[in-house]
Structure formats: structure tokens, C-alpha cells
Design a protein around this motif. Structure first.
Motif, PDB file in Angstrom:
ATOM      1  N   ILE A   5       0.870  -1.182   0.000  1.00 15.90           N
ATOM      2  CA  ILE A   5       0.000   0.000   0.000  1.00 15.90           C
ATOM      3  C   ILE A   5       0.908   1.233   0.000  1.00 15.90           C
ATOM      4  CG2 ILE A   5      -1.883   1.237   1.159  1.00 15.90           C
ATOM      5  CD1 ILE A   5      -2.708  -1.355   2.494  1.00 15.90           C
ATOM      6  N   ASP A   6       0.915   1.942  -1.100  1.00 16.54           N
ATOM      7  CA  ASP A   6       1.688   3.173  -1.200  1.00 16.54           C
ATOM      8  C   ASP A   6       0.739   4.361  -1.211  1.00 16.54           C
ATOM      9  OD1 ASP A   6       4.462   2.305  -1.464  1.00 16.54           O
ATOM     10  OD2 ASP A   6       3.849   1.406  -3.365  1.00 16.54           O
ATOM     11  N   GLY A   7       1.289   5.536  -0.940  1.00 17.95           N
ATOM     12  CA  GLY A   7       0.461   6.740  -1.018  1.00 17.95           C
ATOM     13  C   GLY A   7       1.072   7.867  -0.210  1.00 17.95           C
ATOM     14  N   PRO A   8       0.493   9.053  -0.339  1.00 17.39           N
ATOM     15  CA  PRO A   8       1.033  10.223   0.357  1.00 17.39           C
ATOM     16  C   PRO A   8       0.745  10.199   1.860  1.00 17.39           C
ATOM     17  CG  PRO A   8      -0.974  10.807  -0.815  1.00 17.39           C
ATOM     18  CD  PRO A   8      -0.673   9.380  -1.167  1.00 17.39           C
ATOM     19  N   GLY A  10      -0.727  10.683   5.376  1.00 13.57           N
ATOM     20  CA  GLY A  10      -2.076  10.897   5.914  1.00 13.57           C
ATOM     21  C   GLY A  10      -3.201  10.310   5.081  1.00 13.57           C
ATOM     22  N   SER A  11      -2.869   9.456   4.112  1.00 13.22           N
ATOM     23  CA  SER A  11      -3.942   8.912   3.264  1.00 13.22           C
ATOM     24  C   SER A  11      -4.650   7.739   3.944  1.00 13.22           C
ATOM     25  CB  SER A  11      -3.391   8.478   1.901  1.00 13.22           C
ATOM     26  OG  SER A  11      -2.340   7.564   2.080  1.00 13.22           O
ATOM     27  N   GLY A  12      -4.122   7.312   5.106  1.00 11.41           N
ATOM     28  CA  GLY A  12      -4.771   6.220   5.848  1.00 11.41           C
ATOM     29  C   GLY A  12      -4.073   4.888   5.671  1.00 11.41           C
ATOM     30  N   LYS A  13      -2.876   4.904   5.082  1.00 10.85           N
ATOM     31  CA  LYS A  13      -2.156   3.655   4.820  1.00 10.85           C
ATOM     32  C   LYS A  13      -1.937   2.818   6.080  1.00 10.85           C
ATOM     33  CE  LYS A  13       1.602   5.521   3.264  1.00 10.85           C
ATOM     34  NZ  LYS A  13       1.349   6.955   3.444  1.00 10.85           N
ATOM     35  N   SER A  14      -1.495   3.487   7.166  1.00 11.00           N
ATOM     36  CA  SER A  14      -1.143   2.721   8.377  1.00 11.00           C
ATOM     37  C   SER A  14      -2.370   2.048   8.984  1.00 11.00           C
ATOM     38  CB  SER A  14      -0.524   3.631   9.440  1.00 11.00           C
ATOM     39  OG  SER A  14       0.534   4.326   8.893  1.00 11.00           O
ATOM     40  N   THR A  15      -3.443   2.821   9.122  1.00 10.68           N
ATOM     41  CA  THR A  15      -4.664   2.264   9.711  1.00 10.68           C
ATOM     42  C   THR A  15      -5.137   1.074   8.888  1.00 10.68           C
ATOM     43  OG1 THR A  15      -5.230   4.516  10.322  1.00 10.68           O
ATOM     44  CG2 THR A  15      -7.009   2.905  10.435  1.00 10.68           C
ATOM     45  N   VAL A  16      -5.159   1.258   7.578  1.00 12.55           N
ATOM     46  CA  VAL A  16      -5.669   0.218   6.690  1.00 12.55           C
ATOM     47  C   VAL A  16      -4.731  -1.001   6.684  1.00 12.55           C
ATOM     48  CG1 VAL A  16      -6.108  -0.314   4.253  1.00 12.55           C
ATOM     49  CG2 VAL A  16      -6.979   1.818   5.255  1.00 12.55           C
ATOM     50  N   ALA A  17      -3.432  -0.753   6.593  1.00 13.60           N
ATOM     51  CA  ALA A  17      -2.482  -1.868   6.526  1.00 13.60           C
ATOM     52  C   ALA A  17      -2.490  -2.682   7.825  1.00 13.60           C
ATOM     53  CB  ALA A  17      -1.080  -1.350   6.228  1.00 13.60           C
ATOM     54  N   ARG A  18      -2.604  -1.984   8.961  1.00 14.88           N
ATOM     55  CA  ARG A  18      -2.631  -2.714  10.248  1.00 14.88           C
ATOM     56  C   ARG A  18      -3.873  -3.592  10.345  1.00 14.88           C
ATOM     57  NH1 ARG A  18      -0.897   2.142  13.291  1.00 14.88           N
ATOM     58  NH2 ARG A  18      -2.981   2.246  14.188  1.00 14.88           N
ATOM     59  N   ARG A  23      -6.587  -8.973   9.823  1.00 11.01           N
ATOM     60  CA  ARG A  23      -7.669  -9.734   9.203  1.00 11.01           C
ATOM     61  C   ARG A  23      -7.168 -10.865   8.321  1.00 11.01           C
ATOM     62  NH1 ARG A  23     -12.506  -6.199   6.687  1.00 11.01           N
ATOM     63  NH2 ARG A  23     -12.975  -7.438   4.879  1.00 11.01           N
ATOM     64  N   GLU A  24      -6.083 -10.615   7.606  1.00 11.26           N
ATOM     65  CA  GLU A  24      -5.604 -11.589   6.619  1.00 11.26           C
ATOM     66  C   GLU A  24      -4.385 -12.394   7.094  1.00 11.26           C
ATOM     67  OE1 GLU A  24      -7.019 -12.164   3.588  1.00 11.26           O
ATOM     68  OE2 GLU A  24      -8.577 -10.637   3.784  1.00 11.26           O
ATOM     69  N   GLY A  25      -3.946 -12.155   8.333  1.00 11.21           N
ATOM     70  CA  GLY A  25      -2.788 -12.896   8.857  1.00 11.21           C
ATOM     71  C   GLY A  25      -1.485 -12.535   8.158  1.00 11.21           C
ATOM     72  N   LEU A  26      -1.285 -11.237   7.902  1.00 14.13           N
ATOM     73  CA  LEU A  26      -0.061 -10.784   7.228  1.00 14.13           C
ATOM     74  C   LEU A  26       0.771  -9.956   8.221  1.00 14.13           C
ATOM     75  CD1 LEU A  26      -1.879  -9.282   4.088  1.00 14.13           C
ATOM     76  CD2 LEU A  26      -0.834 -11.555   4.228  1.00 14.13           C
ATOM     77  N   THR A  27       2.081 -10.066   8.142  1.00 14.95           N
ATOM     78  CA  THR A  27       2.950  -9.239   8.980  1.00 14.95           C
ATOM     79  C   THR A  27       2.910  -7.805   8.454  1.00 14.95           C
ATOM     80  OG1 THR A  27       4.416 -11.091   9.392  1.00 14.95           O
ATOM     81  CG2 THR A  27       5.352  -8.903   9.732  1.00 14.95           C
ATOM     82  N   TYR A  28       2.707  -6.864   9.359  1.00 11.54           N
ATOM     83  CA  TYR A  28       2.614  -5.457   8.966  1.00 11.54           C
ATOM     84  C   TYR A  28       4.013  -4.840   8.962  1.00 11.54           C
ATOM     85  CZ  TYR A  28       1.883  -0.454   9.784  1.00 11.54           C
ATOM     86  OH  TYR A  28       1.950   0.905   9.728  1.00 11.54           O
ATOM     87  N   ASP A 123       4.479 -13.840   4.796  1.00  8.30           N
ATOM     88  CA  ASP A 123       3.413 -13.034   4.195  1.00  8.30           C
ATOM     89  C   ASP A 123       3.405 -11.642   4.828  1.00  8.30           C
ATOM     90  OD1 ASP A 123       2.711 -15.236   2.745  1.00  8.30           O
ATOM     91  OD2 ASP A 123       1.157 -15.889   4.139  1.00  8.30           O
ATOM     92  N   VAL A 124       3.331 -10.626   3.980  1.00 10.73           N
ATOM     93  CA  VAL A 124       3.535  -9.263   4.464  1.00 10.73           C
ATOM     94  C   VAL A 124       2.530  -8.294   3.855  1.00 10.73           C
ATOM     95  CG1 VAL A 124       5.162  -7.319   4.155  1.00 10.73           C
ATOM     96  CG2 VAL A 124       6.008  -9.493   4.956  1.00 10.73           C
ATOM     97  N   VAL A 125       2.117  -7.308   4.649  1.00  7.42           N
ATOM     98  CA  VAL A 125       1.473  -6.122   4.077  1.00  7.42           C
ATOM     99  C   VAL A 125       2.400  -4.952   4.401  1.00  7.42           C
ATOM    100  CG1 VAL A 125      -0.102  -5.886   6.087  1.00  7.42           C
ATOM    101  CG2 VAL A 125      -0.530  -4.574   4.002  1.00  7.42           C
ATOM    102  N   ALA A 126       2.980  -4.358   3.349  1.00  8.43           N
ATOM    103  CA  ALA A 126       3.974  -3.303   3.527  1.00  8.43           C
ATOM    104  C   ALA A 126       3.411  -1.979   3.031  1.00  8.43           C
ATOM    105  CB  ALA A 126       5.235  -3.648   2.738  1.00  8.43           C
ATOM    106  N   GLU A 127       3.609  -0.944   3.832  1.00  6.84           N
ATOM    107  CA  GLU A 127       3.132   0.376   3.399  1.00  6.84           C
ATOM    108  C   GLU A 127       4.292   1.348   3.261  1.00  6.84           C
ATOM    109  OE1 GLU A 127       2.356   3.439   5.791  1.00  6.84           O
ATOM    110  OE2 GLU A 127       1.793   2.325   7.596  1.00  6.84           O
ATOM    111  N   GLY A 128       4.184   2.268   2.300  1.00  2.86           N
ATOM    112  CA  GLY A 128       5.244   3.245   2.111  1.00  2.86           C
ATOM    113  C   GLY A 128       5.009   4.121   0.908  1.00  2.86           C
ATOM    114  N   ARG A 129       6.086   4.370   0.151  1.00  2.00           N
ATOM    115  CA  ARG A 129       6.006   5.227  -1.029  1.00  2.00           C
ATOM    116  C   ARG A 129       6.418   4.477  -2.291  1.00  2.00           C
ATOM    117  NH1 ARG A 129       4.839   7.314   3.059  1.00  2.00           N
ATOM    118  NH2 ARG A 129       4.646   9.508   3.638  1.00  2.00           N
TER     119      ARG A 129
END
Ligand code: C5P
Length: 231
Positions: A5-8, A10-18, A23-28, A123-129
């Protein structure tokens, strides 16, 4: 399964990724926290933010780790060389220096290697740019999450004020803080978009989501259905 999940700011990436991770059993994996750690270390040790060579050496020498969240559903604890810096990396001073530090190619090289190691381990959900463009170009699911600048500044301000932006009728209390945060996120986005490597950019094959008028739960549902489709 690699979800990015990429984005600028304050777009909500952290809340959504966590939430998605639970929910999906992925490491944040919060890659912004990693660049914030290098920035904090640079500020504390008096390393000049324009000294690319020293910043690269610093990025290679620090140990960044994540521990369990202090409260259920909260942000993971961030450890810099074993010290809890969860709050220290979220100050205005770090906010205003992180884009310069993360623009240094040698800093990115060091962080990208660590991020790929996390992805290789499970398995990972990674957020950044640059998750979808550089770090995990073959990710199973790629999302680019945006929202208009006013909505992003409002969420960040309420977060700092300890108000849940989803509460009906909830509003920003400190207008000066809101304006400062608005200026900061616009400046940070411009800096992040201008990076020579790993710039803030939507990958060609990412699904674009605009969260301006979506709740966090709606965004999580949308990303979860992409994950389910990719399984
Ligand atoms: O996500 P967060 O706002 O905490 O990120 C802080 C900063 O770290 C960003 O503004 C950007 O300068 C940098 N960053 C980056 N690449 C990433 C994640 C964050 O350059 N993958």
C-alpha cells in the motif's frame, strides 16, 4: 502473499495496513517508521541532513526492529538500536527532515535490503512510497491510496488531538495545528515525489483508491477483496 500500500502522508495507509494485516494474517511492515528512525538517529547524532555519505553509513549501522503494539490494534513498537522510539519518531522535527534523509540513495539502499528480507521471510502487508515500484515490484496486490490534502490534514490533526475522526460531529480543535500539518504534508509529498530513486509514485499496475470520502473499514474491505481474489 505480498500486499503493498503506497500513497502520500495521511492517506490512511497505516490504519488500513494494520487492520488488513490482522484480518488476513499478514505481517505489517511500516517502512515510513524505518526512514523516521534513520532521521531521528541523524538528528540526535548531529549528522548533517545534506551529508549523503554520512547518512548512508548511519543507515547501514543502525538496527531497526518492530515489537508488539502497546495496545491491541495500535501501532507496533519501534525499536532503534534496542531503544523504544515509537513516539520519538513522530515529532514535528522528524516530520520536517525525513523527506531529505529518505531522498539519499544510500539510505534507501540500506532500507530496501531490510524490507525485502522481511518480505522473503513470510506473508507481508507493507506500506510506504515505493513498495509497488521498487521494493516489491512483483507484489500479489498493489494499492495506491490517496485522499485530498484537506482530508489528510484533518485526520492527522485529530490523531494528534486524540480524537477519532470517525466520531460523528468530531472536528479539528486546534486550527493552527491543522494548518501546520497541512503545510507539512504538502511539503513532504512534494519532497517525496521529487526523490531521484524510490519517489512517491503509483505503480502502473496498482489499484488506485481515493479514501477522501471512504471510512477506514470501507478501504480495508476493498483491499481485502483484492487479497481474496489474489489467493
Ligand atoms: O509513512 P510516513 O509518513 O511515516 O513516512 C515518513 C517519510 O518516510 C515519508 O514522508 C518519506 O519521506 C519516507 N518514506 C519513503 N519511502 C517509503 C516510506 C516512507 O521515502 N517507502
Amino acid at each position: 502473499m505480498i500486499v503493498v500500500i503506497d500513497g502520500p502522508a495521511g492517506s490512511g495507509k497505516s490504519t488500513v495496513a494494520r487492520a488488513l494485516g490482522r484480518r488476513e494474517g499478514l505481517t505489517y511492515l511500516d517502512t515510513g517508521a524505518m526512514y523516521r528512525c534513520v532521521t531521528l538517529a541523524a538528528l540526535e547524532r548531529g549528522v548533517d541532513p545534506s551529508d549523503a555519505c554520512a547518512l548512508g553509513a548511519l543507515a547501514r549501522s543502525v538496527t531497526i526492529a518492530f515489537g508488539p503494539a502497546a495496545e491491541p490494534g495500535g501501532a507496533p513498537t519501534v525499536l532503534l538500536d534496542g531503544r523504544d522510539v515509537t513516539s520519538a519518531i513522530r515529532t514535528a522535527e522528524v516530520d520536517s527532515n525525513v523527506s531529505a534523509v529518505s531522498g539519499v540513495p544510500a539510505v534507501r539502499e540500506a532500507m530496501v535490503a531490510q524490507q525485502r528480507a522481511v518480505g522473503a521471510a513470510g506473508d507481508v502487508v507493507a506500506e510506504g512510497r515505493d513498495m509497488g515500484t521498487v521494493v516489491f515490484p512483483d507484489a500479489d496486490v498493489k494499492v495506491f491510496l490517496s485522499a485530498d490534502a484537506a482530508a489528510r490534514a484533518r485526520r492527522r490533526t485529530m490523531e494528534r488531538e486524540g480524537t477519532d475522526p470517525r466520531t460523528p460531529g468530531a472536528e479539528v480543535r486546534d486550527l493552527a495545528l491543522y494548518e501546520r500539518i497541512c503545510r507539512d504534508i504538502l511539503a513532504r509529498d512534494a519532497g517525496d515525489e521529487a526523490h531521484a530513486v524510490g519517489a512517491l509514485r503509483c505503480a502502473d499496475d496498482a489499484v488506485r483508491l481515493d479514501s477522501t470520502s471512504m471510512t477506514a473499514d470501507e478501504v480495508v474491505d476493498a483491499v481485502a477483496s483484492l487479497v481474496d481474489g489474489a489467493r
